[in-house]
Design a protein around this motif. Structure first.
Motif, PDB file in Angstrom:
ATOM      1  N   LEU A 290      -0.051   7.787  -5.018  1.00 35.80           N
ATOM      2  CA  LEU A 290      -0.004   9.168  -5.483  1.00 35.80           C
ATOM      3  C   LEU A 290       1.395   9.764  -5.440  1.00 35.80           C
ATOM      4  O   LEU A 290       1.665  10.768  -6.114  1.00 35.80           O
ATOM      5  N   LYS A 291       2.301   9.144  -4.700  1.00 36.76           N
ATOM      6  CA  LYS A 291       3.681   9.619  -4.697  1.00 36.76           C
ATOM      7  C   LYS A 291       4.415   9.109  -5.937  1.00 36.76           C
ATOM      8  O   LYS A 291       5.109   9.866  -6.624  1.00 36.76           O
ATOM      9  N   ALA A 292       4.247   7.846  -6.248  1.00 34.42           N
ATOM     10  CA  ALA A 292       4.913   7.260  -7.412  1.00 34.42           C
ATOM     11  C   ALA A 292       4.214   7.624  -8.713  1.00 34.42           C
ATOM     12  O   ALA A 292       4.847   7.677  -9.776  1.00 34.42           O
ATOM     13  N   ASP A 293       2.905   7.879  -8.644  1.00 38.29           N
ATOM     14  CA  ASP A 293       2.089   8.103  -9.841  1.00 38.29           C
ATOM     15  C   ASP A 293       1.107   9.245  -9.578  1.00 38.29           C
ATOM     16  O   ASP A 293      -0.096   9.037  -9.485  1.00 38.29           O
ATOM     17  N   PRO A 294       1.612  10.483  -9.469  1.00 38.51           N
ATOM     18  CA  PRO A 294       0.721  11.603  -9.101  1.00 38.51           C
ATOM     19  C   PRO A 294      -0.364  11.890 -10.121  1.00 38.51           C
ATOM     20  O   PRO A 294      -1.386  12.484  -9.775  1.00 38.51           O
ATOM     21  N   ASN A 295      -0.179  11.488 -11.374  1.00 38.77           N
ATOM     22  CA  ASN A 295      -1.196  11.725 -12.400  1.00 38.77           C
ATOM     23  C   ASN A 295      -2.227  10.602 -12.475  1.00 38.77           C
ATOM     24  O   ASN A 295      -3.132  10.655 -13.309  1.00 38.77           O
ATOM     25  N   GLU A 296      -2.079   9.588 -11.633  1.00 36.71           N
ATOM     26  CA  GLU A 296      -3.047   8.483 -11.544  1.00 36.71           C
ATOM     27  C   GLU A 296      -3.274   7.831 -12.918  1.00 36.71           C
ATOM     28  O   GLU A 296      -4.398   7.672 -13.375  1.00 36.71           O
ATOM     29  N   LEU A 297      -2.187   7.412 -13.522  1.00 34.83           N
ATOM     30  CA  LEU A 297      -2.247   6.801 -14.850  1.00 34.83           C
ATOM     31  C   LEU A 297      -2.218   5.280 -14.803  1.00 34.83           C
ATOM     32  O   LEU A 297      -2.639   4.631 -15.763  1.00 34.83           O
ATOM     33  N   GLN A 298      -1.731   4.719 -13.701  1.00 33.04           N
ATOM     34  CA  GLN A 298      -1.568   3.270 -13.646  1.00 33.04           C
ATOM     35  C   GLN A 298      -2.081   2.719 -12.312  1.00 33.04           C
ATOM     36  O   GLN A 298      -1.469   2.921 -11.269  1.00 33.04           O
ATOM     37  N   SER A 299      -3.210   2.046 -12.355  1.00 28.84           N
ATOM     38  CA  SER A 299      -3.729   1.406 -11.149  1.00 28.84           C
ATOM     39  C   SER A 299      -2.834   0.231 -10.759  1.00 28.84           C
ATOM     40  O   SER A 299      -2.369  -0.526 -11.613  1.00 28.84           O
ATOM     41  N   VAL A 300      -2.618   0.084  -9.455  1.00 28.12           N
ATOM     42  CA  VAL A 300      -1.829  -1.047  -8.943  1.00 28.12           C
ATOM     43  C   VAL A 300      -2.712  -1.995  -8.135  1.00 28.12           C
ATOM     44  O   VAL A 300      -2.209  -2.797  -7.350  1.00 28.12           O
ATOM     45  N   TYR A 301      -4.026  -1.885  -8.359  1.00 28.15           N
ATOM     46  CA  TYR A 301      -4.937  -2.796  -7.658  1.00 28.15           C
ATOM     47  C   TYR A 301      -4.613  -4.232  -8.070  1.00 28.15           C
ATOM     48  O   TYR A 301      -4.459  -4.552  -9.248  1.00 28.15           O
ATOM     49  N   GLY A 302      -4.496  -5.108  -7.077  1.00 25.40           N
ATOM     50  CA  GLY A 302      -4.176  -6.505  -7.335  1.00 25.40           C
ATOM     51  C   GLY A 302      -2.694  -6.793  -7.422  1.00 25.40           C
ATOM     52  O   GLY A 302      -2.290  -7.962  -7.519  1.00 25.40           O
ATOM     53  N   SER A 303      -1.849  -5.763  -7.371  1.00 23.75           N
ATOM     54  CA  SER A 303      -0.400  -5.970  -7.421  1.00 23.75           C
ATOM     55  C   SER A 303       0.092  -6.529  -6.095  1.00 23.75           C
ATOM     56  O   SER A 303      -0.289  -6.052  -5.016  1.00 23.75           O
ATOM     57  N   THR A 304       0.946  -7.534  -6.174  1.00 25.87           N
ATOM     58  CA  THR A 304       1.487  -8.128  -4.939  1.00 25.87           C
ATOM     59  C   THR A 304       2.306  -7.107  -4.153  1.00 25.87           C
ATOM     60  O   THR A 304       2.388  -7.188  -2.925  1.00 25.87           O
ATOM     61  N   ASP A 305       2.919  -6.167  -4.853  1.00 24.55           N
ATOM     62  CA  ASP A 305       3.728  -5.150  -4.175  1.00 24.55           C
ATOM     63  C   ASP A 305       2.879  -4.247  -3.285  1.00 24.55           C
ATOM     64  O   ASP A 305       3.403  -3.610  -2.367  1.00 24.55           O
ATOM     65  N   TYR A 306       1.591  -4.161  -3.580  1.00 24.65           N
ATOM     66  CA  TYR A 306       0.700  -3.283  -2.822  1.00 24.65           C
ATOM     67  C   TYR A 306      -0.362  -4.075  -2.056  1.00 24.65           C
ATOM     68  O   TYR A 306      -1.375  -3.508  -1.660  1.00 24.65           O
ATOM     69  N   ALA A 307      -0.116  -5.342  -1.835  1.00 19.98           N
ATOM     70  CA  ALA A 307      -1.115  -6.183  -1.170  1.00 19.98           C
ATOM     71  C   ALA A 307      -1.438  -5.662   0.229  1.00 19.98           C
ATOM     72  O   ALA A 307      -2.611  -5.629   0.641  1.00 19.98           O
ATOM     73  N   GLY A 308      -0.413  -5.264   0.969  1.00 18.50           N
ATOM     74  CA  GLY A 308      -0.639  -4.752   2.320  1.00 18.50           C
ATOM     75  C   GLY A 308      -1.401  -3.446   2.319  1.00 18.50           C
ATOM     76  O   GLY A 308      -2.322  -3.239   3.125  1.00 18.50           O
ATOM     77  N   VAL A 309      -1.035  -2.544   1.410  1.00 20.01           N
ATOM     78  CA  VAL A 309      -1.732  -1.265   1.281  1.00 20.01           C
ATOM     79  C   VAL A 309      -3.194  -1.507   0.906  1.00 20.01           C
ATOM     80  O   VAL A 309      -4.109  -0.903   1.482  1.00 20.01           O
ATOM     81  N   GLN A 310      -3.413  -2.394  -0.048  1.00 18.64           N
ATOM     82  CA  GLN A 310      -4.770  -2.679  -0.508  1.00 18.64           C
ATOM     83  C   GLN A 310      -5.633  -3.242   0.608  1.00 18.64           C
ATOM     84  O   GLN A 310      -6.790  -2.820   0.795  1.00 18.64           O
ATOM     85  N   LYS A 311      -5.084  -4.168   1.381  1.00 20.75           N
ATOM     86  CA  LYS A 311      -5.835  -4.767   2.481  1.00 20.75           C
ATOM     87  C   LYS A 311      -6.209  -3.707   3.511  1.00 20.75           C
ATOM     88  O   LYS A 311      -7.348  -3.674   4.022  1.00 20.75           O
ATOM     89  N   ARG A 312      -5.256  -2.841   3.833  1.00 20.56           N
ATOM     90  CA  ARG A 312      -5.514  -1.800   4.826  1.00 20.56           C
ATOM     91  C   ARG A 312      -6.591  -0.833   4.343  1.00 20.56           C
ATOM     92  O   ARG A 312      -7.500  -0.469   5.094  1.00 20.56           O
ATOM     93  N   LEU A 313      -6.510  -0.411   3.073  1.00 18.97           N
ATOM     94  CA  LEU A 313      -7.500   0.520   2.542  1.00 18.97           C
ATOM     95  C   LEU A 313      -8.882  -0.120   2.443  1.00 18.97           C
ATOM     96  O   LEU A 313      -9.899   0.553   2.630  1.00 18.97           O
ATOM     97  N   MET A 314      -8.931  -1.416   2.142  1.00 19.48           N
ATOM     98  CA  MET A 314     -10.221  -2.119   2.123  1.00 19.48           C
ATOM     99  C   MET A 314     -10.890  -2.043   3.496  1.00 19.48           C
ATOM    100  O   MET A 314     -12.091  -1.787   3.606  1.00 19.48           O
ATOM    101  N   LYS A 315     -10.120  -2.262   4.539  1.00 20.98           N
ATOM    102  CA  LYS A 315     -10.667  -2.183   5.893  1.00 20.98           C
ATOM    103  C   LYS A 315     -11.101  -0.755   6.215  1.00 20.98           C
ATOM    104  O   LYS A 315     -12.154  -0.534   6.832  1.00 20.98           O
ATOM    105  N   GLN A 316     -10.297   0.203   5.801  1.00 23.85           N
ATOM    106  CA  GLN A 316     -10.639   1.598   6.075  1.00 23.85           C
ATOM    107  C   GLN A 316     -11.878   2.031   5.295  1.00 23.85           C
ATOM    108  O   GLN A 316     -12.687   2.824   5.790  1.00 23.85           O
ATOM    109  N   LEU A 317     -12.045   1.487   4.106  1.00 24.12           N
ATOM    110  CA  LEU A 317     -13.235   1.790   3.320  1.00 24.12           C
ATOM    111  C   LEU A 317     -14.488   1.255   4.002  1.00 24.12           C
ATOM    112  O   LEU A 317     -15.493   1.966   4.133  1.00 24.12           O
ATOM    113  N   ALA A 318     -14.441   0.011   4.450  1.00 22.78           N
ATOM    114  CA  ALA A 318     -15.587  -0.568   5.154  1.00 22.78           C
ATOM    115  C   ALA A 318     -15.898   0.217   6.423  1.00 22.78           C
ATOM    116  O   ALA A 318     -17.064   0.473   6.746  1.00 22.78           O
ATOM    117  N   ALA A 319     -14.837   0.616   7.147  1.00 18.87           N
ATOM    118  CA  ALA A 319     -15.033   1.376   8.382  1.00 18.87           C
ATOM    119  C   ALA A 319     -15.646   2.740   8.109  1.00 18.87           C
ATOM    120  O   ALA A 319     -16.512   3.219   8.858  1.00 18.87           O
TER     121      ALA A 319
END
Length: 539
Positions: A479-508
C-alpha cells in the motif's frame, strides 16, 4: 452543675446514631448520583455508504462537511477504521453484537438478525441506560434492547418513508410520514432528546441515516446545488483491472455500464408525492433534456464523464443534508448543556467508491470500501483536533459503548474498547493485523467471496468463490508503493517474505476468530492439504 435525667445518654446516642445514619445515607446517595452523572451519554451517528472521500475532515476536494468536521476538530479523527464485512446489514449486526458475521449469524443482506442474542443495547439498558434507535435499522427483525425505536421499513425511500415503531399495545406498528427522510430522522432524534427521554438517566441513542445509500435522491433544497461545479475525477476512474485477479474485472458495479436510468435520474420518482415531483422535474428536467439532445453526438468517454458527474453530485447532495442534521443535533447538545457529558461518535457501515476503479458501491477489501469514517468528540476526555492511526474497527464499537458506561465487556465479544485510544493511550498489545471476510456471492454486483488480512502497509486477499464456483485466487498489495491497489505482487520473489508472514497471520486470525473451516473451500489449511495430496499423487 445540672444532673442529666436518667437514661439520657442512651437516648442521645440513639439520636446521634440516627443523625449519622441519615447523613451517611445522603452521602451514599450523593455518591451514587455522582457516579451516575459521571457515566457519559452516548450519541452514535451512523450513515449508510458514506466514504472518507466525501467527508472534508478527511478529503476536502469534493465537498465541505462543516458539522462532521466539527466533531473531528473538537475531538478525534481515526484514520484506519476498518470494517469486518463491507455491506450494510452485516456491518450493523457486527455493531450490535461485537462479533464477526459468522458468529452473529448475519453474513449477507437478506439474512434476518437474531435479536434474541446478546447485544450491547440490552447490556446498557440493564445497567440503567435509556436506549433508543432512530432511522435506518436494516436487520429485518424488530429491534430489541431499546426503550424506544422508530426505524425505516426495510431499506427505506428518500421521500415519505413508512417507519416502524412500538404501538400502544406493545407491538410494532408502521406509520406513514411526509417529507424528506434525512430531515425526518433528524427531527425524530431531536424530539426524543428534547421531550421523550428520561432526564434522570444516562442515554444512548443511535441516530442512523439512510443517506447516502443508492439511489441518491437529494432533498428539495439541494436539487440544483453543485450544478455549476465540476467534481474532480479520481485518477483510477479508467482502471482496466489488468493488475489483479479475474474478480476485479468480473464485477458488475461500473459507472460505465451498471448505473441505471433511475440512478441517473433519467426516469422515476421514487416515493414522491405530486408537489415533490413538481420540484424534482423543475430541477432535473432541463438538465435531462440537454443530455438527451447531446448524447448521440457524445463519445463513450464523454458519456462516462457525464454519468460520473451526475452520480457523484447526487451522492454529495445527500451527504449535505446529513451534515445539516448533524449540525442541528450538535447545536442542541451544546445549548442544552448536555454536551459536556456526552460523547458523540460518527461512522458509517463501510466505505464506498466515488468512481475509484470506475466503480460505485462497496463490498471489496480494497481501501475505499474497507476503510470507514470514524470521528469522536468527548469534551474533557478527547484532545481537540487529535488523530489516531491505530487499526480500529466497527467490531470495537459495542465494546466501546459498554466501557463508556462502566459495564464489563463480555468475554465472547471479539473487538476491544476504543476508550484508551480516545484518551490518547494505545495499549501495548493493540492489534497490528486486521481480518476481513465478505460472503455475498452469488449476489448483487458479483463481487467474489473473499477474505484477507492487512497491517496497513501490506494486504493479502484470497478470493474463494465466484458465480457459484470455487476459485483459488490471491492478491497481495504494497500500500505504500501502490496505494491505489492496481498491481498485485502475489507470487513475486521480492515479496516472498511478506507473503509468507501474511499467510501465517491469516491462518492465525481465522483461528483466533473461530472462522469455521467448512465455510470456505479455499482456506489456507485446505489449500495446504490439496498441495500435499497433489505431491503424494505425483509420487
Amino acid at each position: 452543675m445540672i444532673a442529666s435525667p436518667p437514661n439520657s445518654f442512651p437516648r442521645w446516642r440513639s439520636f446521634l446514631a440516627l443523625v449519622f445514619s441519615f447523613c451517611a445515607a445522603i452521602g451514599v446517595n450523593a455518591a451514587a448520583s455522582a457516579a451516575e452523572s459521571d457515566r457519559p451519554n452516548i450519541v452514535f451517528i451512523f450513515t449508510d455508504d458514506h466514504c472518507t472521500q466525501a467527508l472534508s475532515a478527511y478529503d476536502p476536494t469534493r465537498i465541505t462537511t462543516p458539522n462532521m468536521d466539527r466533531i473531528a476538530r473538537e475531538g478525534m479523527r481515526f484514520d484506519r477504521c476498518y470494517v469486518t464485512n463491507g455491506i450494510c446489514g452485516p456491518s450493523r449486526a457486527v455493531i450490535q453484537t461485537g462479533k464477526y458475521s459468522h458468529l452473529n449469524g448475519f453474513i449477507r443482506n437478506g439474512n434476518r438478525f437474531n435479536g434474541d442474542q446478546q447485544t450491547f443495547p440490552k447490556l446498557l439498558r440493564a445497567a440503567g441506560y435509556q436506549t433508543a434507535v432512530i432511522g435506518k435499522w436494516h436487520l429485518a427483525t424488530t429491534p430489541q434492547g431499546y426503550d424506544y425505536y422508530d426505524v425505516l421499513k426495510g431499506q427505506g425511500p428518500y421521500y415519505n418513508p413508512p417507519m416502524i415503531t412500538e404501538g400502544d399495545d406493545g407491538q410494532p406498528v408502521t406509520r406513514p410520514h411526509t417529507g424528506y427522510t434525512t430531515e425526518i430522522i433528524t427531527d425524530k432524534t431531536l424530539a426524543w432528546l428534547k421531550q421523550d427521554r428520561d432526564p434522570d438517566k444516562p442515554f444512548m441513542v443511535m441516530y442512523q441515516h439512510k443517506a447516502p445509500h443508492r439511489n441518491w435522491r437529494p432533498a428539495p433544497k439541494y436539487l440544483t446545488w453543485l450544478d455549476d461545479v465540476t467534481i474532480p475525477e479520481p485518477e483510477t476512474l479508467w482502471d482496466d483491472y489488468q493488475g489483479r485477479t479475474q474478480s476485479a474485472s468480473r464485477q458488475t458495479m461500473t459507472i460505465k455500464t451498471h448505473l441505471n436510468a433511475n440512478d441517473l435520474k433519467l426516469s422515476g420518482y421514487g416515493n414522491m408525492n405530486d408537489q415533490q415531483k413538481i420540484a424534482w422535474d423543475a430541477a432535473y428536467g432541463p438538465k435531462n433534456e440537454a443530455f438527451e439532445a447531446a448524447k448521440d453526438s457524445m463519445t463513450e468517454e464523454e458519456i462516462i464523464k457525464w454519468k460520473y458527474q451526475r452520480y457523484v453530485k447526487d451522492y454529495l447532495r445527500c451527504v449535505k443534508s446529513v451534515d445539516d442534521g448533524i449540525g442541528q443535533v450538535l447545536d442542541y447538545l451544546d445549548e442544552s448543556g448536555l454536551a459536556d457529558n456526552t460523547i458523540v461518535i460518527y461512522s458509517s457501515d463501510q466505505g464506498w467508491y466515488l468512481g475509484e476503479h470506475g466503480w460505485f458501491d462497496k463490498r471489496w477489501m480494497y481501501e475505499e470500501s474497507l476503510r470507514t469514517p470514524l470521528l469522536a468528540r468527548w469534551p474533557g476526555k478527547i484532545a481537540p483536533g487529535s488523530t489516531n492511526n491505530d487499526i480500529t474497527s466497527n467490531l470495537d464499537f459495542a465494546e466501546t459503548f459498554l466501557d463508556l458506561a462502566g459495564v464489563d465487556v463480555p468475554s465472547d465479544m471479539q473487538g476491544r474498547s476504543l476508550v484508551p485510544l480516545l484518551k490518547g493511550n494505545t495499549p501495548d498489545d493493540w492489534r497490528q493485523v486486521f481480518y476481513y471476510h465478505y460472503y455475498e456471492n452469488p449476489g448483487a454486483h458479483n463481487v467474489a467471496r473473499h477474505y484477507g488480512v492487512t497491517n496497513g502497509r501490506h494486504k493479502l486477499i484470497h478470493y474463494y468463490a465466484l458465480e457459484g464456483k470455487k476459485i483459488d485466487d490471491w492478491e497481495l498489495f504494497d500500500l505504500k508503493a501502490d496505494p491505489n491497489e492496481l498491481q498485485s505482487v502475489y507470487g513475486s520473489t521480492d515479496y516472498a517474505g511478506v507473503q509468507k508472514r501474511l499467510m501465517k497471520q491469516l491462518a492465525a486470525a481465522r483461528d483466533q476468530f473461530g472462522v469455521p473451516e467448512d465455510s470456505d473451500p479455499g482456506t489456507v489449511r485446505n489449500r495446504q492439504r490439496r498441495n500435499q495430496a497433489a505431491k503424494k499423487n505425483k509420487q
